[in-house]
Structures are given as structure tokens and as C-alpha cells.
Design a protein around this motif. Structure first.
Motif, PDB file in Angstrom:
ATOM      1  N   LEU A 262       0.512  -7.248  -8.052  1.00  0.00           N
ATOM      2  CA  LEU A 262       1.652  -6.904  -8.108  1.00  0.00           C
ATOM      3  C   LEU A 262       2.398  -6.449  -7.337  1.00  0.00           C
ATOM      4  CD1 LEU A 262       0.952  -3.526 -11.088  1.00  0.00           C
ATOM      5  CD2 LEU A 262       0.218  -6.715 -11.160  1.00  0.00           C
ATOM      6  N   PHE A 263       3.785  -6.377  -7.406  1.00  0.00           N
ATOM      7  CA  PHE A 263       4.881  -6.382  -6.553  1.00  0.00           C
ATOM      8  C   PHE A 263       4.707  -4.616  -6.130  1.00  0.00           C
ATOM      9  CE2 PHE A 263       7.341 -10.183  -4.867  1.00  0.00           C
ATOM     10  CZ  PHE A 263       8.065  -9.079  -3.725  1.00  0.00           C
ATOM     11  N   THR A 264       5.742  -4.500  -4.406  1.00  0.00           N
ATOM     12  CA  THR A 264       5.486  -3.367  -4.450  1.00  0.00           C
ATOM     13  C   THR A 264       6.797  -3.133  -4.601  1.00  0.00           C
ATOM     14  OG1 THR A 264       5.048  -3.491  -2.551  1.00  0.00           O
ATOM     15  CG2 THR A 264       3.508  -2.586  -3.436  1.00  0.00           C
TER      16      THR A 264
ATOM     17  N   GLY B 176       5.912 -10.355 -10.065  1.00  0.00           N
ATOM     18  CA  GLY B 176       7.005 -11.024  -9.242  1.00  0.00           C
ATOM     19  C   GLY B 176       7.869  -9.478  -9.511  1.00  0.00           C
ATOM     20  N   SER B 177       8.168  -8.656 -10.614  1.00  0.00           N
ATOM     21  CA  SER B 177       9.331  -7.695 -10.353  1.00  0.00           C
ATOM     22  C   SER B 177       8.997  -6.589 -10.179  1.00  0.00           C
ATOM     23  CB  SER B 177       9.564  -7.727 -12.833  1.00  0.00           C
ATOM     24  OG  SER B 177       9.936  -8.838 -13.054  1.00  0.00           O
ATOM     25  N   GLY B 178       7.631  -6.248 -10.164  1.00  0.00           N
ATOM     26  CA  GLY B 178       7.904  -4.492  -9.046  1.00  0.00           C
ATOM     27  C   GLY B 178       6.771  -4.102 -10.177  1.00  0.00           C
ATOM     28  N   VAL B 179       5.731  -3.206  -9.559  1.00  0.00           N
ATOM     29  CA  VAL B 179       4.837  -1.464 -10.336  1.00  0.00           C
ATOM     30  C   VAL B 179       6.189  -1.333 -10.739  1.00  0.00           C
ATOM     31  CG1 VAL B 179       3.537   0.160  -9.829  1.00  0.00           C
ATOM     32  CG2 VAL B 179       3.162  -2.306  -8.286  1.00  0.00           C
ATOM     33  N   TRP B 180       6.978  -1.072 -10.539  1.00  0.00           N
ATOM     34  CA  TRP B 180       7.935   0.464 -11.302  1.00  0.00           C
ATOM     35  C   TRP B 180       8.438  -0.397 -12.546  1.00  0.00           C
ATOM     36  CZ3 TRP B 180       9.675  -3.284  -7.626  1.00  0.00           C
ATOM     37  CH2 TRP B 180      10.535  -3.874  -7.447  1.00  0.00           C
ATOM     38  N   MET B 181       7.827  -1.722 -12.245  1.00  0.00           N
ATOM     39  CA  MET B 181       8.744  -1.993 -13.894  1.00  0.00           C
ATOM     40  C   MET B 181       7.477  -2.302 -14.926  1.00  0.00           C
ATOM     41  SD  MET B 181      11.754  -3.005 -12.841  1.00  0.00           S
ATOM     42  CE  MET B 181      12.381  -3.738 -14.873  1.00  0.00           C
ATOM     43  N   LEU B 182       6.421  -1.745 -14.420  1.00  0.00           N
ATOM     44  CA  LEU B 182       5.757  -1.240 -15.941  1.00  0.00           C
ATOM     45  C   LEU B 182       5.123  -0.253 -16.447  1.00  0.00           C
ATOM     46  CD1 LEU B 182       3.056  -4.415 -13.714  1.00  0.00           C
ATOM     47  CD2 LEU B 182       4.953  -4.655 -15.786  1.00  0.00           C
ATOM     48  N   THR B 183       4.783   0.137 -17.258  1.00  0.00           N
ATOM     49  CA  THR B 183       4.304   1.726 -17.527  1.00  0.00           C
ATOM     50  C   THR B 183       3.028   1.595 -16.962  1.00  0.00           C
ATOM     51  OG1 THR B 183       3.187   0.869 -20.023  1.00  0.00           O
ATOM     52  CG2 THR B 183       5.706   1.489 -19.465  1.00  0.00           C
ATOM     53  N   ASP B 184       1.879   2.656 -16.908  1.00  0.00           N
ATOM     54  CA  ASP B 184       0.999   2.729 -16.362  1.00  0.00           C
ATOM     55  C   ASP B 184      -0.225   2.135 -17.220  1.00  0.00           C
ATOM     56  OD1 ASP B 184       1.787   4.473 -14.827  1.00  0.00           O
ATOM     57  OD2 ASP B 184       0.556   6.637 -15.203  1.00  0.00           O
ATOM     58  N   ALA B 185       0.197   2.222 -18.644  1.00  0.00           N
ATOM     59  CA  ALA B 185      -0.714   1.525 -19.804  1.00  0.00           C
ATOM     60  C   ALA B 185      -0.560   0.008 -19.395  1.00  0.00           C
ATOM     61  CB  ALA B 185       0.412   2.039 -21.212  1.00  0.00           C
TER      62      ALA B 185
ATOM     63  N   LEU C 165      -1.689  -5.791  -3.348  1.00  0.00           N
ATOM     64  CA  LEU C 165      -0.065  -5.915  -3.623  1.00  0.00           C
ATOM     65  C   LEU C 165       0.045  -6.420  -2.638  1.00  0.00           C
ATOM     66  CD1 LEU C 165      -0.500  -1.917  -2.514  1.00  0.00           C
ATOM     67  CD2 LEU C 165      -0.472  -2.857  -4.607  1.00  0.00           C
ATOM     68  N   LEU C 166       1.496  -7.236  -3.797  1.00  0.00           N
ATOM     69  CA  LEU C 166       2.552  -7.864  -2.980  1.00  0.00           C
ATOM     70  C   LEU C 166       3.655  -7.624  -2.303  1.00  0.00           C
ATOM     71  CD1 LEU C 166       3.565 -10.562  -2.617  1.00  0.00           C
ATOM     72  CD2 LEU C 166       3.978 -10.742  -5.034  1.00  0.00           C
ATOM     73  N   VAL C 167       3.992  -7.380  -1.152  1.00  0.00           N
ATOM     74  CA  VAL C 167       4.763  -6.925  -0.350  1.00  0.00           C
ATOM     75  C   VAL C 167       5.069  -7.834   0.443  1.00  0.00           C
ATOM     76  CG1 VAL C 167       4.757  -5.793   2.298  1.00  0.00           C
ATOM     77  CG2 VAL C 167       2.759  -5.587   0.411  1.00  0.00           C
ATOM     78  N   ALA C 168       7.722  -7.567   0.739  1.00  0.00           N
ATOM     79  CA  ALA C 168       8.613  -8.092   0.970  1.00  0.00           C
ATOM     80  C   ALA C 168       9.081  -8.098   2.063  1.00  0.00           C
ATOM     81  CB  ALA C 168       9.088  -8.901   0.146  1.00  0.00           C
ATOM     82  N   ASP C 169       8.858  -6.457   2.643  1.00  0.00           N
ATOM     83  CA  ASP C 169       8.116  -6.460   4.659  1.00  0.00           C
ATOM     84  C   ASP C 169       7.991  -6.082   5.331  1.00  0.00           C
ATOM     85  OD1 ASP C 169      11.236  -4.012   4.479  1.00  0.00           O
ATOM     86  OD2 ASP C 169       9.930  -3.491   6.271  1.00  0.00           O
ATOM     87  N   GLU C 170       7.816  -5.802   7.106  1.00  0.00           N
ATOM     88  CA  GLU C 170       6.862  -6.017   7.345  1.00  0.00           C
ATOM     89  C   GLU C 170       6.657  -4.430   7.861  1.00  0.00           C
ATOM     90  OE1 GLU C 170      10.155  -7.404   7.869  1.00  0.00           O
ATOM     91  OE2 GLU C 170      10.012  -7.994   9.825  1.00  0.00           O
TER      92      GLU C 170
ATOM     93  N   LYS D 293      -1.197  -8.798   0.656  1.00  0.00           N
ATOM     94  CA  LYS D 293      -0.319 -10.487   0.352  1.00  0.00           C
ATOM     95  C   LYS D 293       1.363 -10.532   0.558  1.00  0.00           C
ATOM     96  CE  LYS D 293       0.642 -13.218  -3.714  1.00  0.00           C
ATOM     97  NZ  LYS D 293       0.395 -14.585  -3.370  1.00  0.00           N
ATOM     98  N   LEU D 294       1.487 -11.152   1.625  1.00  0.00           N
ATOM     99  CA  LEU D 294       2.981 -11.395   1.684  1.00  0.00           C
ATOM    100  C   LEU D 294       3.280 -12.037   1.367  1.00  0.00           C
ATOM    101  CD1 LEU D 294       5.502 -10.700   4.237  1.00  0.00           C
ATOM    102  CD2 LEU D 294       4.816 -12.929   5.297  1.00  0.00           C
ATOM    103  N   SER D 295       4.788 -11.647   0.666  1.00  0.00           N
ATOM    104  CA  SER D 295       5.160 -12.559  -0.073  1.00  0.00           C
ATOM    105  C   SER D 295       6.356 -14.045  -0.436  1.00  0.00           C
ATOM    106  CB  SER D 295       6.934 -11.516  -1.130  1.00  0.00           C
ATOM    107  OG  SER D 295       7.328 -12.487  -1.325  1.00  0.00           O
ATOM    108  N   ALA D 296       5.925 -14.505  -0.608  1.00  0.00           N
ATOM    109  CA  ALA D 296       6.731 -15.850  -0.317  1.00  0.00           C
ATOM    110  C   ALA D 296       8.540 -15.355  -0.001  1.00  0.00           C
ATOM    111  CB  ALA D 296       6.902 -17.382  -1.353  1.00  0.00           C
ATOM    112  N   LEU D 297       9.125 -14.876  -0.163  1.00  0.00           N
ATOM    113  CA  LEU D 297      10.258 -13.741   0.439  1.00  0.00           C
ATOM    114  C   LEU D 297      10.999 -14.404   1.539  1.00  0.00           C
ATOM    115  CD1 LEU D 297      11.204 -11.620  -2.544  1.00  0.00           C
ATOM    116  CD2 LEU D 297      11.559 -13.982  -2.506  1.00  0.00           C
TER     117      LEU D 297
END
Length: 323
Positions: free
Chosen positions: A103-105, A76-85, A152-157, A179-183
């Protein structure tokens, strides 16, 4: 999973209530969903809020220990919160077991500088605000799929429609699932069908929808539905374990999401939240075991989709825009 011993699942408390003259009316067959996953089966499982390789290892170990089948693991935190490794490690570990990793986008409005999301109305909520936020989501999608992430998890249409078009244009792998987010989950049949048209391969719906609402949605859409059996507190904290069999009957094809109420918020995750993240990851799997045991006791544990199959049904999409 135990074998079913009854042709028809029993309802909770049914034998005792029937003996007392309090039997419930028979289910209406017309309420049942006619849909299933392409590989067979009416339900899959998902462990959400798995925020990095260490939490993933805990989930996999606990799933082995408790014999919990897992089709999808999401973050849920997002792709940008993870390193490539970290992404590569998670993608490899899930691929070895045939588990879909989601992973969340990108940036979302609840975390950026927009003040309206902190008002009583919530403003635009988790949507991607402006071109830069949209671009960040696309950047995350390209990066994650390039490292082996298939969902990919998405929260925007708008992000959803853009990533679907990118998938159709070959800018993302053709087998990427969205995948559309529960948010931002839809709450009526028309909105559910809109998200399917925009490219969603599975759609989170709020955990307070009634069984009748699920039947209404299934009359217009076959897109897989994601539903928290136990919802986090910020999504209502609902616990619906005794309804699982009926939710499957009405909502199939359905992902059973093993969430956790009364757990601390861990988004965006970092090592300062390590103990809470690992403890809650472990408990989510245990909650899954409880739900599966309940299904087995009621003779309703049949119909699980095969493990390793992540294929969505053939769904209805809006036509691409004219050039």
C-alpha cells in the motif's frame, strides 16, 4: 505455466528471420544479471493499481480463471484512502494466498497544495512536502503494518530513509518491505544504488530504460527491480511484451508489473470510479496472461520465483546517523 522445451530461449521471430538471412547477433553472456531472489528464481509478478477489497477480489478471481501466478498486489491511492476494515480485508485475502500486499504511504506533492508540481518543470514532483507530509507517511506506515500489511510503497527519499530507520529501530515490523514508486524511479546505476542504501527492498525503474541500462544497474546493485511491462499513459504508455525475456535476463531479480495503457486515471480512488477500477483490474490480469504466454512460446518461462516467497536479498544499506 508450461514446461520449457529448449535449453536456450528463442527470440521473437527467430526461425523465420534466420531462414531469411536476418538472424540477430547472439546475446552476450556478460550482459546477463548474476542475481536472483533468495528463495530461487529470477522473476516475480505484480498486479498494480488494485484500489480496494472489491478490485482485489476481481484480481484474485481473474488470476484463478486465467491461471496467472501473482506474487505481489499493489495499490496506488494510499493507505489514508482506505478504512481499517478495508485494509484488514485486503491483508487477510492476500495472506491466505501468500501474496504480498503493498500500500502507498501518505500525502505526496502531486496531490497537496504545492503549485510547482503543476508547472512544466513538475517542481518537486511526488515528494512529501514539509514535516506534516513526512509525518503523514509515517502515520500511514504504522497504521498499515499494524493491520497486517507487509509492504509499503514510497515516493520520497526522506520518507524511505525514515521508514527504514523505523524498521531498524523496531518501530515497524522487521520483515516490512519498502518499495520505491515508479513516480520517482532512478535512471542510472548511481541513483539506483542510493535508493538501495536508503532502505528500498525493490525499486521501480521507468519503463523506457533500455536493456543496456538494466545491465549497468545490475553491475552495482542486487536490489530487486520493478518494471512495468505495459506502462500507464502517465508513465509513458510503453508496451514491452516482446522484450520480457531479455528484460528478465538483464534485470533479474525482476518484478514483472502488469500495467495498462489507455486506461483512465483512478487515483485517488473512490466509488465514483468503481466501474473503471474493476474493468482495468480485470484487464491487468489478462495482460499478465498474455505476457506469460509469450514467455512460454519462446521457451523462456522457466526461472519464476516460488509463489508465497516475499523475501528480498541481503542488500547494502547506508549506516545509521550518529546520535
Amino acid at each position: 505455466m508450461t514446461d520449457r522445451t529448449q535449453d536456450t530461449p528463442r527470440r521473437p521471430g527467430e526461425p523465420a528471420l534466420t531462414a531469411l538471412g536476418l538472424a540477430a547477433p547472439a546475446p552476450d553472456p556478460a550482459d546477463a544479471s548474476p542475481h536472483a531472489f533468495p528463495g530461487g528464481g529470477r522473476w516475480r509478478t505484480e498486479v498494480p493499481s488494485c484500489e480496494g477489497p472489491e478490485a482485489l477480489a476481481v484480481v484474485l478471481a481473474e488470476a484463478d480463471r486465467l491461471d496467472v501466478p501473482v506474487h505481489r498486489i499493489s495499490q496506488g491511492s494510499g493507505v489514508w484512502m482506505l478504512t481499517d476494515a478495508e485494509i484488514t480485508e485486503m491483508a487477510g485475502a492476500t495472506a491466505e494466498r501468500g501474496i504480498e500486499l503493498c500500500l502507498f504511504t501518505g500525502p505526496r506533492g502531486t496531490w497537496d497544495t504545492g503549485g510547482s508540481v503543476r508547472t512544466d518543470s513538475g517542481g518537486a514532483g511526488p515528494r512529501a512536502r514539509g514535516h506534516d507530509a513526512l509525518a503523514g507517511c509515517v502515520e500511514d506506515a504504522v497504521r498499515a503494518t499494524g493491520l497486517g500489511v507487509g509492504c509499503l510503497l514510497v515516493a520520497d527519499e526522506g520518507v524511505l530513509w525514515t521508514l527504514h530507520r523505523a524498521r531498524e529501530a523496531g518501530l515497524l515490523p522487521a520483515d516490512t518491505t519498502l518499495k520505491l514508486s515508479a513516480l520517482v524511479g532512478p535512471v542510472n546505476p548511481a541513483s539506483y544504488a542510493v535508493y538501495e542504501g536508503l532502505g528500498a527492498d525493490s525499486v521501480n525503474v521507468p519503463s523506457d530504460l533500455t536493456p543496456a541500462h538494466l545491465t549497468e544497474i545490475r553491475r552495482v546493485s542486487a536490489a530487486p527491480m520493478d518494471l512495468y511491462i505495459e506502462a500507464p499513459d502517465d508513465l509513458g504508455g510503453f508496451v514491452r511484451m516482446y522484450e520480457v525475456a531479455e528484460l528478465i535476463r538483464r534485470g533479474a531479480p525482476l518484478y514483472l508489473k502488469f500495467g495498462l495503457a489507455k486506461a483512465p486515471g483512478i487515483y485517488p480512488y473512490g466509488h465514483h470510479l468503481r466501474e473503471a477500477a474493476l474493468a482495468s483490474a480485470r484487464e491487468r490480469v489478462r495482460r499478465g496472461r498474455l505476457a506469460l504466454d509469450l514467455l512460454a512460446r519462446h521457451g523462456a518461462d522457466g526461472g519464476m520465483a516460488p509463489l508465497g516467497d516475499r523475501t528480498p536479498p541481503r542488500l547494502k544499506r547506508f549506516p545509521p546517523p550518529s546520535p
